[in-house]
Structure formats: structure tokens, C-alpha cells
Scaffold this motif. Structure first.
Motif, PDB file in Angstrom:
ATOM      1  N   MET A 243      66.548  69.893  59.077  1.00 48.49           N
ATOM      2  CA  MET A 243      65.643  69.047  59.823  1.00 48.49           C
ATOM      3  C   MET A 243      65.178  67.913  58.904  1.00 48.49           C
ATOM      4  O   MET A 243      64.665  68.155  57.822  1.00 48.49           O
ATOM      5  N   PRO A 244      65.368  66.674  59.319  1.00 46.52           N
ATOM      6  CA  PRO A 244      64.890  65.557  58.496  1.00 46.52           C
ATOM      7  C   PRO A 244      63.368  65.492  58.490  1.00 46.52           C
ATOM      8  O   PRO A 244      62.714  65.848  59.463  1.00 46.52           O
ATOM      9  N   LEU A 245      62.842  65.046  57.368  1.00 44.26           N
ATOM     10  CA  LEU A 245      61.389  64.891  57.219  1.00 44.26           C
ATOM     11  C   LEU A 245      61.062  63.435  56.912  1.00 44.26           C
ATOM     12  O   LEU A 245      61.883  62.702  56.369  1.00 44.26           O
ATOM     13  N   LYS A 246      59.847  63.032  57.245  1.00 42.20           N
ATOM     14  CA  LYS A 246      59.376  61.695  56.901  1.00 42.20           C
ATOM     15  C   LYS A 246      57.981  61.810  56.300  1.00 42.20           C
ATOM     16  O   LYS A 246      57.252  62.761  56.570  1.00 42.20           O
ATOM     17  N   ALA A 247      57.641  60.851  55.458  1.00 41.80           N
ATOM     18  CA  ALA A 247      56.305  60.823  54.850  1.00 41.80           C
ATOM     19  C   ALA A 247      55.334  60.159  55.806  1.00 41.80           C
ATOM     20  O   ALA A 247      55.618  59.076  56.322  1.00 41.80           O
ATOM     21  N   GLU A 248      54.213  60.806  56.032  1.00 43.55           N
ATOM     22  CA  GLU A 248      53.131  60.205  56.807  1.00 43.55           C
ATOM     23  C   GLU A 248      51.950  60.028  55.860  1.00 43.55           C
ATOM     24  O   GLU A 248      51.375  61.012  55.382  1.00 43.55           O
ATOM     25  N   PHE A 249      51.639  58.775  55.553  1.00 49.11           N
ATOM     26  CA  PHE A 249      50.593  58.472  54.578  1.00 49.11           C
ATOM     27  C   PHE A 249      49.210  58.526  55.213  1.00 49.11           C
ATOM     28  O   PHE A 249      48.975  57.928  56.252  1.00 49.11           O
ATOM     29  N   SER A 250      48.297  59.258  54.547  1.00 45.02           N
ATOM     30  CA  SER A 250      46.899  59.249  54.957  1.00 45.02           C
ATOM     31  C   SER A 250      46.112  58.274  54.081  1.00 45.02           C
ATOM     32  O   SER A 250      45.079  57.756  54.499  1.00 45.02           O
ATOM     33  N   VAL A 251      46.605  58.021  52.879  1.00 42.60           N
ATOM     34  CA  VAL A 251      46.049  57.009  51.969  1.00 42.60           C
ATOM     35  C   VAL A 251      47.245  56.210  51.444  1.00 42.60           C
ATOM     36  O   VAL A 251      48.151  56.791  50.849  1.00 42.60           O
ATOM     37  N   PRO A 252      47.315  54.914  51.666  1.00 43.84           N
ATOM     38  CA  PRO A 252      48.486  54.133  51.238  1.00 43.84           C
ATOM     39  C   PRO A 252      48.541  53.935  49.727  1.00 43.84           C
ATOM     40  O   PRO A 252      47.533  54.076  49.021  1.00 43.84           O
ATOM     41  N   ASN A 253      49.738  53.628  49.237  1.00 46.26           N
ATOM     42  CA  ASN A 253      49.891  53.242  47.837  1.00 46.26           C
ATOM     43  C   ASN A 253      49.108  51.949  47.623  1.00 46.26           C
ATOM     44  O   ASN A 253      48.996  51.125  48.526  1.00 46.26           O
ATOM     45  N   ARG A 254      48.603  51.778  46.405  1.00 43.28           N
ATOM     46  CA  ARG A 254      47.883  50.535  46.085  1.00 43.28           C
ATOM     47  C   ARG A 254      48.416  49.970  44.782  1.00 43.28           C
ATOM     48  O   ARG A 254      48.643  50.687  43.831  1.00 43.28           O
ATOM     49  N   ARG A 255      48.580  48.667  44.768  1.00 51.98           N
ATOM     50  CA  ARG A 255      49.050  47.990  43.571  1.00 51.98           C
ATOM     51  C   ARG A 255      48.036  46.930  43.215  1.00 51.98           C
ATOM     52  O   ARG A 255      47.781  46.012  43.983  1.00 51.98           O
ATOM     53  N   GLY A 256      47.441  47.069  42.033  1.00 51.64           N
ATOM     54  CA  GLY A 256      46.480  46.089  41.561  1.00 51.64           C
ATOM     55  C   GLY A 256      47.106  45.200  40.512  1.00 51.64           C
ATOM     56  O   GLY A 256      48.303  45.225  40.262  1.00 51.64           O
ATOM     57  N   LEU A 257      46.277  44.420  39.866  1.00 50.65           N
ATOM     58  CA  LEU A 257      46.760  43.501  38.853  1.00 50.65           C
ATOM     59  C   LEU A 257      47.290  44.249  37.625  1.00 50.65           C
ATOM     60  O   LEU A 257      48.299  43.863  37.041  1.00 50.65           O
ATOM     61  N   PHE A 258      46.626  45.354  37.244  1.00 48.76           N
ATOM     62  CA  PHE A 258      46.996  46.064  36.021  1.00 48.76           C
ATOM     63  C   PHE A 258      47.499  47.478  36.245  1.00 48.76           C
ATOM     64  O   PHE A 258      48.006  48.094  35.320  1.00 48.76           O
ATOM     65  N   LYS A 259      47.338  48.012  37.449  1.00 45.65           N
ATOM     66  CA  LYS A 259      47.813  49.383  37.666  1.00 45.65           C
ATOM     67  C   LYS A 259      48.177  49.592  39.131  1.00 45.65           C
ATOM     68  O   LYS A 259      47.785  48.820  40.007  1.00 45.65           O
ATOM     69  N   ALA A 260      48.927  50.638  39.350  1.00 46.79           N
ATOM     70  CA  ALA A 260      49.296  51.044  40.705  1.00 46.79           C
ATOM     71  C   ALA A 260      48.867  52.489  40.887  1.00 46.79           C
ATOM     72  O   ALA A 260      48.909  53.286  39.945  1.00 46.79           O
ATOM     73  N   THR A 261      48.433  52.813  42.077  1.00 48.67           N
ATOM     74  CA  THR A 261      48.036  54.198  42.363  1.00 48.67           C
ATOM     75  C   THR A 261      48.872  54.722  43.520  1.00 48.67           C
ATOM     76  O   THR A 261      49.218  53.981  44.444  1.00 48.67           O
ATOM     77  N   ASN A 262      49.186  55.991  43.429  1.00 51.06           N
ATOM     78  CA  ASN A 262      49.971  56.631  44.476  1.00 51.06           C
ATOM     79  C   ASN A 262      49.093  56.929  45.675  1.00 51.06           C
ATOM     80  O   ASN A 262      47.919  57.248  45.536  1.00 51.06           O
ATOM     81  N   GLY A 263      49.692  56.863  46.830  1.00 49.84           N
ATOM     82  CA  GLY A 263      49.001  57.235  48.050  1.00 49.84           C
ATOM     83  C   GLY A 263      49.047  58.736  48.247  1.00 49.84           C
ATOM     84  O   GLY A 263      49.594  59.481  47.436  1.00 49.84           O
ATOM     85  N   VAL A 264      48.471  59.182  49.344  1.00 50.93           N
ATOM     86  CA  VAL A 264      48.482  60.588  49.711  1.00 50.93           C
ATOM     87  C   VAL A 264      49.274  60.694  51.004  1.00 50.93           C
ATOM     88  O   VAL A 264      49.057  59.931  51.941  1.00 50.93           O
ATOM     89  N   TYR A 265      50.215  61.618  51.029  1.00 53.04           N
ATOM     90  CA  TYR A 265      51.033  61.772  52.224  1.00 53.04           C
ATOM     91  C   TYR A 265      51.352  63.233  52.477  1.00 53.04           C
ATOM     92  O   TYR A 265      51.195  64.084  51.598  1.00 53.04           O
ATOM     93  N   SER A 266      51.789  63.510  53.668  1.00 53.18           N
ATOM     94  CA  SER A 266      52.316  64.825  54.005  1.00 53.18           C
ATOM     95  C   SER A 266      53.667  64.609  54.668  1.00 53.18           C
ATOM     96  O   SER A 266      53.969  63.522  55.157  1.00 53.18           O
ATOM     97  N   LEU A 267      54.490  65.638  54.643  1.00 50.89           N
ATOM     98  CA  LEU A 267      55.806  65.538  55.259  1.00 50.89           C
ATOM     99  C   LEU A 267      55.746  66.087  56.672  1.00 50.89           C
ATOM    100  O   LEU A 267      55.182  67.155  56.904  1.00 50.89           O
ATOM    101  N   ALA A 268      56.319  65.347  57.593  1.00 46.79           N
ATOM    102  CA  ALA A 268      56.323  65.731  58.998  1.00 46.79           C
ATOM    103  C   ALA A 268      57.754  65.610  59.528  1.00 46.79           C
ATOM    104  O   ALA A 268      58.554  64.842  58.995  1.00 46.79           O
TER     105      ALA A 268
END
Length: 66
Positions: A1-26
């Protein structure tokens, strides 16, 4: 069964750093993405140890696991 990421918090990219989002597989529809063997044709670079360092290596591995 194929899965896809459903983000509850998106990835963020700032000037000096990037942060990962939060997701679950559905569950995804069958036509959500092409099968991996077909998608390999579009991969330009492989940053992995052998045998996963080329499309041919990945294909050989997948075919040996059938």
C-alpha cells in the motif's frame, strides 16, 4: 500500500537554518506516485553506498527481492 506524508507542521527555511516539519504517513491512492522502478529513471544523483549508488544497482536489488 503506498503511503504519503501529511504535514501538520510544514518545513521552514530561514536565513541561517532550516527546521523539519512534523508529518504522519497516511494511505495514498494507487496513482499518487509512479512505482519506484519507473521513478528511478528520473533520479540524477545517488548518494548512497553500493549497491544503491546507481539506478542499475537499485534496480538489481529490487529485482532480486521479488
Amino acid at each position: 500500500m503506498p503511503l504519503k506524508a501529511e504535514f501538520s507542521v510544514p518545513n521552514r527555511r530561514g536565513l541561517f537554518k532550516a527546521t523539519n516539519g512534523v508529518y504522519s504517513l497516511a494511505p495514498a491512492s494507487e496513482d499518487h506516485q509512479p512505482p519506484l522502478i519507473e521513478a528511478l529513471e528520473e533520479v540524477l544523483n545517488f548518494d548512497a553506498p553500493a549497491p544503491f549508488d546507481s539506478a542499475a544497482g537499485v534496480l538489481a536489488y529490487l529485482r532480486s527481492r521479488r
